[in-house]
Design an enzyme around this catalytic site. Structure first.
Site, PDB file in Angstrom:
ATOM      1  N   SER A  48      27.920 106.466 -42.905  1.00 28.98           N
ATOM      2  CA  SER A  48      27.267 105.309 -42.283  1.00 28.98           C
ATOM      3  C   SER A  48      25.958 105.715 -41.613  1.00 28.98           C
ATOM      4  O   SER A  48      24.971 104.976 -41.660  1.00 28.98           O
ATOM      5  CB  SER A  48      28.197 104.609 -41.291  1.00 28.98           C
ATOM      6  N   ASN A  49      25.925 106.899 -41.019  1.00 29.31           N
ATOM      7  CA  ASN A  49      24.658 107.360 -40.408  1.00 29.31           C
ATOM      8  C   ASN A  49      23.615 107.630 -41.483  1.00 29.31           C
ATOM      9  O   ASN A  49      22.450 107.274 -41.335  1.00 29.31           O
ATOM     10  CB  ASN A  49      24.893 108.629 -39.584  1.00 29.31           C
ATOM     11  N   ILE A  73      26.450 125.564 -40.588  1.00 30.44           N
ATOM     12  CA  ILE A  73      25.262 125.881 -41.405  1.00 30.44           C
ATOM     13  C   ILE A  73      25.063 127.403 -41.413  1.00 30.44           C
ATOM     14  O   ILE A  73      24.930 128.019 -40.351  1.00 30.44           O
ATOM     15  CB  ILE A  73      24.007 125.173 -40.832  1.00 30.44           C
ATOM     16  N   HIS A  91      26.005 114.803 -32.879  1.00 29.78           N
ATOM     17  CA  HIS A  91      27.380 115.118 -32.501  1.00 29.78           C
ATOM     18  C   HIS A  91      27.923 113.942 -31.691  1.00 29.78           C
ATOM     19  O   HIS A  91      27.239 113.436 -30.799  1.00 29.78           O
ATOM     20  CB  HIS A  91      27.410 116.410 -31.683  1.00 29.78           C
TER      21      HIS A  91
HETATM   22  C1  GAR Z   1      29.599 110.722 -36.880  1.00 29.15           C
HETATM   23  O1  GAR Z   1      30.215 110.126 -35.796  1.00 29.15           O
HETATM   24  C2  GAR Z   1      28.986 112.044 -36.479  1.00 29.15           C
HETATM   25  O2  GAR Z   1      28.541 112.066 -35.162  1.00 29.15           O
HETATM   26  C3  GAR Z   1      30.145 112.994 -36.666  1.00 29.15           C
HETATM   27  O3  GAR Z   1      30.747 112.547 -37.847  1.00 29.15           O
HETATM   28  C4  GAR Z   1      30.621 111.135 -37.937  1.00 29.15           C
HETATM   29  C5  GAR Z   1      30.155 110.790 -39.329  1.00 29.15           C
HETATM   30  O4  GAR Z   1      30.211 109.404 -39.539  1.00 29.15           O
HETATM   31  N1  GAR Z   1      29.679 114.333 -36.739  1.00 29.15           N
HETATM   32  C6  GAR Z   1      30.354 115.364 -36.229  1.00 29.15           C
HETATM   33  O5  GAR Z   1      31.440 115.246 -35.713  1.00 29.15           O
HETATM   34  C7  GAR Z   1      29.656 116.719 -36.355  1.00 29.15           C
HETATM   35  N2  GAR Z   1      30.278 117.679 -35.491  1.00 29.15           N
HETATM   36  P1  GAR Z   1      29.496 108.740 -40.781  1.00 29.15           P
HETATM   37  O6  GAR Z   1      29.951 109.495 -42.024  1.00 29.15           O
HETATM   38  O7  GAR Z   1      29.955 107.309 -40.799  1.00 29.15           O
HETATM   39  O8  GAR Z   1      28.014 108.868 -40.584  1.00 29.15           O
END
Ligand code: GAR
Length: 287
Positions: A111-112, A186, A202
């Site tokens: 989604s991001n 990474i 994060h």
């Molecule tokens: C997001 O909330 C991001 O902050 C987290 O994974 C999710 C991905 O959501 N990232 C971490 O936890 C990294 N340590 P998305 O696939 O819907 O963008």
């Protein structure tokens, strides 16, 4: 002449008409404002002529840029003129000139990634050129396909122990990397190849609830379990350690007694979608 302009700006004849109207109205308005501004600020016959000239020229040069945006809005041409203003800012070196090619790394739903892709769509100098994913079937792969963006499915051993993928990124001309829910650490060679050019989001207020094993749902469960009153998001540069690089941005959200990991995840996602694309643009020094 009109045909040439239409082709140059790639606009319809109606849009060309509205653009020309915007220029005309802006020109007259700016001339009027520059004339009456001397009276507004209290200049009169006794004022040294150079001050009056300086004021009028400033309005003609700088005021024009602002007035044209306001006028263009009324003619429905704001986007066209905003791009035109950005070109000027770029020429003045106030925003980045170099073409930027982003690779978005994601492991899940994406989604991001989608918000970032949408935000940067049609940007004159930024292109999301690659989506890198470590999980076959992840939602982010569909999002990339939907937007016609190339994807690269990576394999852990090669990712951690070879420079194969760094080479792929270089071959694709990738200049910056954006992590959007990417769950592998990474490796050093990638951090070195893209020093200060990798950004991560994060879903907590680092340094709390970060580090190995702290991702997605697990973060929210830990926050709820600890009875925190607040959580939030951290956008930071990536170095060789988990969730450790320089913080670029944080935003908070209240954790209410009724919240559980799911409802908190929803609030955090909303916060991420609101801020991540904008913070990335600021980091890239683009508008
Ligand atoms: C997001 O909330 C991001 O902050 C987290 O994974 C999710 C991905 O959501 N990232 C971490 O936890 C990294 N340590 P998305 O696939 O819907 O963008």
């Amino acid at each position: 002449m009109f045909n040439k302009l239409q082709q140059k700006w790639n606009v319809s004849s109606i849009q060309l008409f509205l653009i020309l109207c915007t220029f005309a109205v802006t020109g007259t308005t700016t001339a009027y404002v520059s004339r009456v501004a001397t009276t507004w600020v209290g200049f009169d016959e006794t004022t040294y002529w150079l001050w009056k000239l300086a004021l009028r020229l400033s309005i003609l040069i700088f005021g024009y840029q602002i007035i044209i945006l306001i006028v263009s809005f009324f003619f429905g041409q704001f986007r066209f003129f905003w791009n035109y203003e950005k070109k000027i800012l770029r020429r003045l070196g106030l925003i980045s000139k170099e073409p930027i090619r982003l690779a978005i790394f994601a492991s899940g739903k994406g989604s991001n990634a989608e918000k970032i892709i949408q935000y940067l769509e049609d940007h004159p100098i930024v292109k999301v050129s690659l989506v890198v994913c470590n999980r076959p079937g992840a939602g982010v792969l569909d999002i990339a396909a939907h937007h016609g963006i190339k994807t690269l499915l990576i394999e852990k051993n090669l990712f951690e122990n070879s420079s194969e993928y760094v080479q792929v990124l270089k071959n694709e001309g990738v200049t910056h990397v954006v992590l959007a829910g990417f769950l592998w650490k990474i490796p050093k060679n990638l951090v070195q190849a893209y020093n200060n050019k990798i950004v991560n989001i994060h879903p907590a207020l680092l340094p709390a609830y970060g580090g190995k094993g702290m991702y997605g749902e697990k973060v929210h469960q830990a926050v709820i379990k600890a009875g925190e009153k607040q959580s939030g998001i951290t956008i930071h540069l990536v170095d060789e350690h988990y969730d450790n690089g320089k913080t670029l941005f944080q935003a908070t959200v209240d954790v209410l007694p009724v919240d559980n990991a799911d409802s908190l995840a929803e609030k955090i996602h909303a916060l991420e979608h609101e801020h991540y694309p904008r913070v990335i643009s600021k980091w890239l020094k683009i508008i």
